[in-house]
Design a protein around this motif. Structure first.
Motif, PDB file in Angstrom:
ATOM      1  N   GLY A 116       0.811  -1.212   0.000  1.00 29.31           N
ATOM      2  CA  GLY A 116       0.000   0.000   0.000  1.00 29.31           C
ATOM      3  C   GLY A 116       0.842   1.258   0.000  1.00 29.31           C
ATOM      4  N   ALA A 366     -10.943  -1.579   6.461  1.00 28.63           N
ATOM      5  CA  ALA A 366     -11.295  -1.305   5.072  1.00 28.63           C
ATOM      6  C   ALA A 366     -11.821  -2.606   4.490  1.00 28.63           C
ATOM      7  CB  ALA A 366     -10.081  -0.816   4.285  1.00 28.63           C
ATOM      8  N   ALA A 386     -11.672   4.323  -4.187  1.00 33.87           N
ATOM      9  CA  ALA A 386     -11.636   2.876  -3.990  1.00 33.87           C
ATOM     10  C   ALA A 386     -11.399   2.154  -5.311  1.00 33.87           C
ATOM     11  CB  ALA A 386     -12.934   2.405  -3.342  1.00 33.87           C
ATOM     12  N   LEU A 389      -7.706   2.504  -6.534  1.00 29.50           N
ATOM     13  CA  LEU A 389      -6.790   1.578  -5.866  1.00 29.50           C
ATOM     14  C   LEU A 389      -6.995   0.158  -6.385  1.00 29.50           C
ATOM     15  CD1 LEU A 389      -4.662   0.866  -3.767  1.00 29.50           C
ATOM     16  CD2 LEU A 389      -6.489   0.741  -2.055  1.00 29.50           C
ATOM     17  N   GLU A 390      -8.236  -0.242  -6.527  1.00 29.03           N
ATOM     18  CA  GLU A 390      -8.535  -1.581  -7.021  1.00 29.03           C
ATOM     19  C   GLU A 390      -7.932  -1.810  -8.404  1.00 29.03           C
ATOM     20  OE1 GLU A 390     -12.659  -3.481  -8.331  1.00 29.03           O
ATOM     21  OE2 GLU A 390     -12.571  -3.186  -6.154  1.00 29.03           O
ATOM     22  N   LEU A 405      -6.320  -7.106  -1.312  1.00 32.77           N
ATOM     23  CA  LEU A 405      -7.180  -6.099  -0.689  1.00 32.77           C
ATOM     24  C   LEU A 405      -8.096  -6.676   0.383  1.00 32.77           C
ATOM     25  CD1 LEU A 405      -8.227  -4.123  -3.897  1.00 32.77           C
ATOM     26  CD2 LEU A 405      -6.686  -3.326  -2.103  1.00 32.77           C
ATOM     27  N   THR A 411      -5.026  -1.276   1.981  1.00 33.24           N
ATOM     28  CA  THR A 411      -5.827  -0.061   1.782  1.00 33.24           C
ATOM     29  C   THR A 411      -5.497   1.011   2.810  1.00 33.24           C
ATOM     30  OG1 THR A 411      -7.621  -1.403   0.845  1.00 33.24           O
ATOM     31  CG2 THR A 411      -8.169   0.836   1.548  1.00 33.24           C
ATOM     32  N   TYR A 414      -2.047   2.415   2.204  1.00 32.18           N
ATOM     33  CA  TYR A 414      -2.117   3.321   1.059  1.00 32.18           C
ATOM     34  C   TYR A 414      -2.664   4.680   1.488  1.00 32.18           C
ATOM     35  CZ  TYR A 414      -4.090   5.074  -3.398  1.00 32.18           C
ATOM     36  OH  TYR A 414      -4.440   5.838  -4.476  1.00 32.18           O
ATOM     37  N   ASP A 415      -3.719   4.652   2.282  1.00 31.56           N
ATOM     38  CA  ASP A 415      -4.311   5.911   2.760  1.00 31.56           C
ATOM     39  C   ASP A 415      -3.372   6.646   3.705  1.00 31.56           C
ATOM     40  OD1 ASP A 415      -6.561   5.532   1.248  1.00 31.56           O
ATOM     41  OD2 ASP A 415      -7.853   4.933   2.921  1.00 31.56           O
ATOM     42  N   ALA A 457      -9.200   5.570   0.090  1.00 32.38           N
ATOM     43  CA  ALA A 457      -9.853   4.369  -0.433  1.00 32.38           C
ATOM     44  C   ALA A 457     -10.639   3.647   0.659  1.00 32.38           C
ATOM     45  CB  ALA A 457      -8.812   3.434  -1.034  1.00 32.38           C
ATOM     46  N   SER A 458     -10.311   3.912   1.922  1.00 30.77           N
ATOM     47  CA  SER A 458     -11.040   3.320   3.037  1.00 30.77           C
ATOM     48  C   SER A 458     -12.169   4.216   3.527  1.00 30.77           C
ATOM     49  CB  SER A 458     -10.088   3.044   4.204  1.00 30.77           C
ATOM     50  OG  SER A 458      -9.531   4.261   4.710  1.00 30.77           O
TER      51      SER A 458
END
Length: 509
Positions: A116, A366, A386, A389-390, A405, A411, A414-415, A457-458
């Motif tokens: 992430g 998430a 979201a 990221l996916e 994920l 997630t 990443y955030d 994304a969360s």
């Protein structure tokens, strides 16, 4: 006689010289051996093997996977991104994790958090924005035992050439991580936690003697209190039907989850049950026997008691579920727990038949279905973030794997990296390439509202004055009979999604 005395003296003198020479060689050998030993302790640039230790710790300033095959691919990817930065304004963000972890679950956590962080780094550097971001790996040891050494290394990297401006990672609420965060923030280094949920690893704790024990700490995950509020409001647990089981003496995660559950089921007619796991909670220990005894007690409670709140780590959670299935099969229960429940899906020792009469629900940090399914809330999260990221994960499936994920760790990491970069860039004055270190931590309370929040994304990340996410979305997930998951919906600490402005209320500031 004179000749004889001179000859004897010459022999003694030569012996003396030989002895001195021998001692000198021995001393030189010892000295050289010491130097060689010290040199042998270097594992990589910035990483050493401590005396008496068996794991390499420190901050790797070049590509290094800490001897973990699982990290090789992502360490290579981060190294390529670092090397591609070229010239111009650059800052460093360190990812602090137990990179030499030995248990499979922790290695999986760290891998997903590193993935992430890499994706957020790549996104941050893909454009004209400055400063650009270099990512380094900082290892505190499998159990965090070497956090002091690594923190000292990080503190020495705030100047040139590294310009360290934030530390992220901190993926678990342990005593070692708590100490590391306290030491980092005491030295003025901003920290962005990923999956830490313990209330006592946060600022602004109501009733605490020190309102800001970690000045400069920002978080992506809600506190255990917020998670418990969201979960129990979502499932509507009457106190008279609830039974609490918790880890004693606990760690920062389990203790604050226990306290939150106790407050929410005040008035339960049953005293809580306790268990004492090994100091290393990834180990099996003898806890399964205790859970057998607790199961017998639960089986004997009146039928109205149908909800169990569990405040414990993943290994003990699995042991408890197995015990309920084996010893209490005649009763049906719903078990509620925190985000450690996410690891049940990958635990090969979980007895899936225990789920025949047991519903297990947990709060995820998430979930891939939270914002991409029909009926997702119109506020509190960003479906586009979201999906982005996916798509990024799917584009490099050979690097990430198809289930990257699922547990939410990638997630939130990443955030967290996105939040760290956002804060660094907001702290950078115009016409200046690198922000002052002290300026970054002053930005956290202002990262809210429609323009400065992070559309993670969360879910939306709108920080309050203490660096905590306000009314953060909490996915509620149910474990299925085949050890899969079923996304049930999003719960909210405030009972409803935040307004579009996403500005913390006075009680949260």
């Amino acid at each position: 006689m004179v000749w004889l005395r001179e000859h004897v003296w010459e022999i003694r003198f030569r012996r003396y010289l030989a002895l001195v020479a021998a001692l000198a060689l021995v001393a030189a050998g010892v000295w050289a051996g010491t130097i060689l030993t010290e040199e042998d302790r270097s594992c990589a640039a910035g990483v050493v093997l401590p005396e008496g230790g068996d794991e390499c710790v420190g901050v790797a300033t070049e590509r290094y996977a800490f001897g973990q095959r699982a990290f090789t691919g992502i360490a290579d990817a981060i190294d390529r991104e670092n090397r591609a930065l070229g010239t111009g304004a650059q800052v460093t963000v360190a990812v602090l994790e137990p990179f030499t972890a030995r248990d499979r679950e922790t290695v999986g956590d760290v891998l997903h958090e590193l993935q992430g962080a890499y994706l957020a780094q790549r996104q941050a550097n893909d454009g004209p924005y400055k400063p650009r971001v270099r990512v380094l790996l900082a290892n505190t040891g499998a159990n965090g035992a070497y956090w002091r050494y690594t923190v000292d290394r990080l503190a020495g990297m705030t100047g040139a050439p590294h310009h360290l401006r934030a530390v992220t990672g901190i993926g678990s609420s342990t005593d070692a991580n708590k100490a590391a965060v306290k030491a980092l923030t005491a030295r003025g280094i901003p920290v962005v936690g990923t999956a830490i949920t313990a209330d006592d690893l946060a600022n602004g704790r109501p009733g605490a003697a020190d309102e800001e024990p970690y000045p400069g700490l920002a978080r992506v995950a809600p506190t255990n209190t917020d998670l418990a509020r969201a979960l129990t409001s979502f499932t509507q647990v009457p106190p008279e039907r609830a039974y609490l089981v918790y880890d004693k003496p606990g760690d920062p995660y389990t203790r604050t989850l226990q306290t939150s559950f106790e407050e929410l089921i005040s008035g339960s007619p049953y005293a809580p049950a306790t268990f004492t796991p090994p100091a290393d909670r990834a180990q099996e220990g003898l806890t399964a026997n205790t859970f057998r005894q607790i199961s017998y007690t639960l089986c004997g409670t009146r039928p109205a008691t149908d909800t169990i709140l569990f405040a414990g780590r993943r290994t003990q959670l699995r042991q408890f579920i197995n015990a309920l299935g084996q010893h209490c099969g005649g009763r049906t229960f719903t078990l509620l727990t925190g985000d450690e429940g996410a690891y049940l899906t990958s635990d090969p020792q979980l007895d899936a038949t225990a789920l025949d009469n047991l519903t297990v629900r947990y709060t995820a940090l998430a979930h891939p279905d939270a914002w991409t399914t029909v009926g997702a809330p119109g506020r509190g999260g960003s479906p586009s973030a979201a999906r982005e990221l996916e798509e990024a994960v799917a584009a490099e499936e050979e690097l990430f794997g198809e289930d990257a994920l699922d547990d939410g760790q990638l997630t939130v990491a990443y955030d967290a990296m996105t939040l760290a970069v956002h804060g660094i860039r907001e702290a950078t004055p115009e016409n200046s390439g690198i922000p002052p270190l002290a300026q970054v931590r002053t930005v956290w309370p202002h990262l809210n509202g429609p323009r400065l929040r992070v559309n993670g994304a969360s879910g939306w990340i709108c920080l309050d004055n203490h660096g905590n996410p306000y009314d953060k979305a909490v996915p509620v997930v149910e474990l299925t009979e085949r050890r899969g998951t079923r996304f049930l919906g999003i719960a909210w600490p405030e009972g409803r999604p935040p307004e579009k402005e996403c500005v913390p209320s006075p009680d949260d500031s």
